[in-house]
Design a protein around this motif. Structure first.
Motif, PDB file in Angstrom:
ATOM      1  N   TYR A 185      -3.779  46.130  48.411  1.00  0.00           N
ATOM      2  CA  TYR A 185      -3.558  45.152  47.280  1.00  0.00           C
ATOM      3  C   TYR A 185      -2.306  45.592  46.324  1.00  0.00           C
ATOM      4  N   ILE A 186      -1.520  44.901  45.911  1.00  0.00           N
ATOM      5  CA  ILE A 186      -0.485  45.217  44.886  1.00  0.00           C
ATOM      6  C   ILE A 186      -1.010  44.385  43.557  1.00  0.00           C
ATOM      7  N   HIS A 187      -1.866  45.268  42.618  1.00  0.00           N
ATOM      8  CA  HIS A 187      -2.466  44.815  41.616  1.00  0.00           C
ATOM      9  C   HIS A 187      -1.579  44.675  40.295  1.00  0.00           C
ATOM     10  N   GLU A 188      -1.389  43.686  39.722  1.00  0.00           N
ATOM     11  CA  GLU A 188      -0.417  43.224  38.658  1.00  0.00           C
ATOM     12  C   GLU A 188      -1.036  43.457  37.481  1.00  0.00           C
ATOM     13  N   ASP A 236       9.125  43.285  31.946  1.00  0.00           N
ATOM     14  CA  ASP A 236       8.473  42.132  31.276  1.00  0.00           C
ATOM     15  C   ASP A 236       6.926  42.465  31.300  1.00  0.00           C
ATOM     16  N   GLY A 237       6.547  43.843  31.044  1.00  0.00           N
ATOM     17  CA  GLY A 237       5.211  44.357  30.531  1.00  0.00           C
ATOM     18  C   GLY A 237       4.394  44.518  31.747  1.00  0.00           C
ATOM     19  N   ARG A 238       4.808  44.302  32.994  1.00  0.00           N
ATOM     20  CA  ARG A 238       3.690  44.419  33.920  1.00  0.00           C
ATOM     21  C   ARG A 238       3.919  45.813  34.663  1.00  0.00           C
ATOM     22  N   THR A 239       2.835  46.328  35.171  1.00  0.00           N
ATOM     23  CA  THR A 239       2.837  47.330  36.117  1.00  0.00           C
ATOM     24  C   THR A 239       2.325  47.113  37.306  1.00  0.00           C
ATOM     25  N   PHE A 240       2.834  47.406  38.476  1.00  0.00           N
ATOM     26  CA  PHE A 240       2.353  47.088  39.745  1.00  0.00           C
ATOM     27  C   PHE A 240       1.538  48.242  40.576  1.00  0.00           C
ATOM     28  N   PHE A 241       0.406  48.125  40.520  1.00  0.00           N
ATOM     29  CA  PHE A 241      -0.349  49.301  41.049  1.00  0.00           C
ATOM     30  C   PHE A 241      -0.903  48.984  42.549  1.00  0.00           C
ATOM     31  N   PRO A 242      -0.349  49.620  43.487  1.00  0.00           N
ATOM     32  CA  PRO A 242      -0.751  49.769  45.048  1.00  0.00           C
ATOM     33  C   PRO A 242      -2.204  50.352  45.243  1.00  0.00           C
ATOM     34  N   PHE A 243      -3.012  49.593  45.915  1.00  0.00           N
ATOM     35  CA  PHE A 243      -4.299  50.061  46.129  1.00  0.00           C
ATOM     36  C   PHE A 243      -4.710  49.814  47.501  1.00  0.00           C
TER      37      PHE A 243
END
Length: 253
Positions: A185-188, A236-243
């Motif tokens: 999952y790529i959590h935004e 844009d203030g987002r961080t992508f967190f692969p899990f």
């Protein structure tokens, strides 16, 4: 101690694998559905909506989590998952993001498969991200000289899990029909230091338990730049967190 509030900070993201797991359990009208490692119960209550005729049984090793689950009206009990045994009417056993904390949980899965009646279901999901940059950063920092004493017994390899093929072979040999897969999952995420806040509720618990308040604040501050390097914040203030997560659904033959 587990903190239900910290854990629920990312409830939507943490809940998605649970719903993906439940969707693959094809039990038509189970009598009893058990959630092992129920946490604060926010996901367990949905099992009663999926199977309204079933008795919902919930277990967790954390008194804080069980208290939160009981506030949601669940029959939740404090107990080690290794001590649980299925009642005669158990048709579905769920375990979502819990077995990675249990040493030798593979033996548990085999035992449950042998104890459950034919046609019963076992459905589990465990994180598969123990070699992700977030966990590597924690291990790297914990090994530094200043932390060698307070974290001398830190479990650097705790929570290790098998891959989908390994679980498929294990439960097939135990007499089950198995569906196993993995998903990343790529959590935004948004907010200040969101990856740090995410792992504070899970992976950093063994660290927190070994540090006093001042040490804990210092450890977190030293961890931030390591996490920022692997999970940069976008303009844009987002961080992508692969899990990465590993799923297994097995039906006893």
């Amino acid at each position: 101690m587990w903190s239900p509030e910290v854990y629920l900070a990312f409830a939507d993201h943490r809940g998605r694998p649970f719903h993906d797991l439940v969707s693959r359990v094809n039990a038509a009208d189970p009598r009893r559905v058990v959630d092992l490692g129920c946490g604060p119960g926010n996901l367990t209550v949905t099992l009663g909506q999926r199977w309204p005729g079933a008795v919902i049984e919930a277990w967790d090793s954390s008194p804080e989590m069980v208290a939160a689950a009981r506030e949601r009206g669940l029959d939740a009990r404090v107990g080690d998952l290794r001590d649980w045994a299925p009642a005669d009417d158990t048709d579905v056993v769920m375990s979502n993001a819990a077995l990675q904390w249990v040493p030798d949980h593979a033996a548990l899965l085999v035992r449950w498969a042998r104890q459950l009646a034919p046609g019963s279901w076992i459905a589990m999901q465990v994180p598969g991200n123990f070699d992700a940059p977030s966990h590597r950063a924690v291990r790297e920092l914990a090994r530094r000289d200043r932390w060698s004493e307070p974290l001398r017994d830190f479990p650097f390899r705790e929570g290790q899990v098998d891959d989908p093929a390994g679980y498929a072979a294990l439960l097939t040999d135990a007499g089950c029909i198995v569906d196993a897969w993995e998903t990343t999952y790529i959590h935004e995420l948004t907010g200040q230091n969101p990856v740090l806040e995410w792992i504070t509720g899970t992976a950093l618990r063994p660290v927190r338990s070994r540090l006093d308040d001042a040490q804990w604040a210092q450890f977190r501050s030293e961890l931030i730049p390591l996490l920022d390097a692997s999970y940069p914040r976008r303009p844009d203030g987002r961080t992508f967190f692969p899990f990465r997560r590993i799923f297994v659904v097995a039906q006893v033959r």
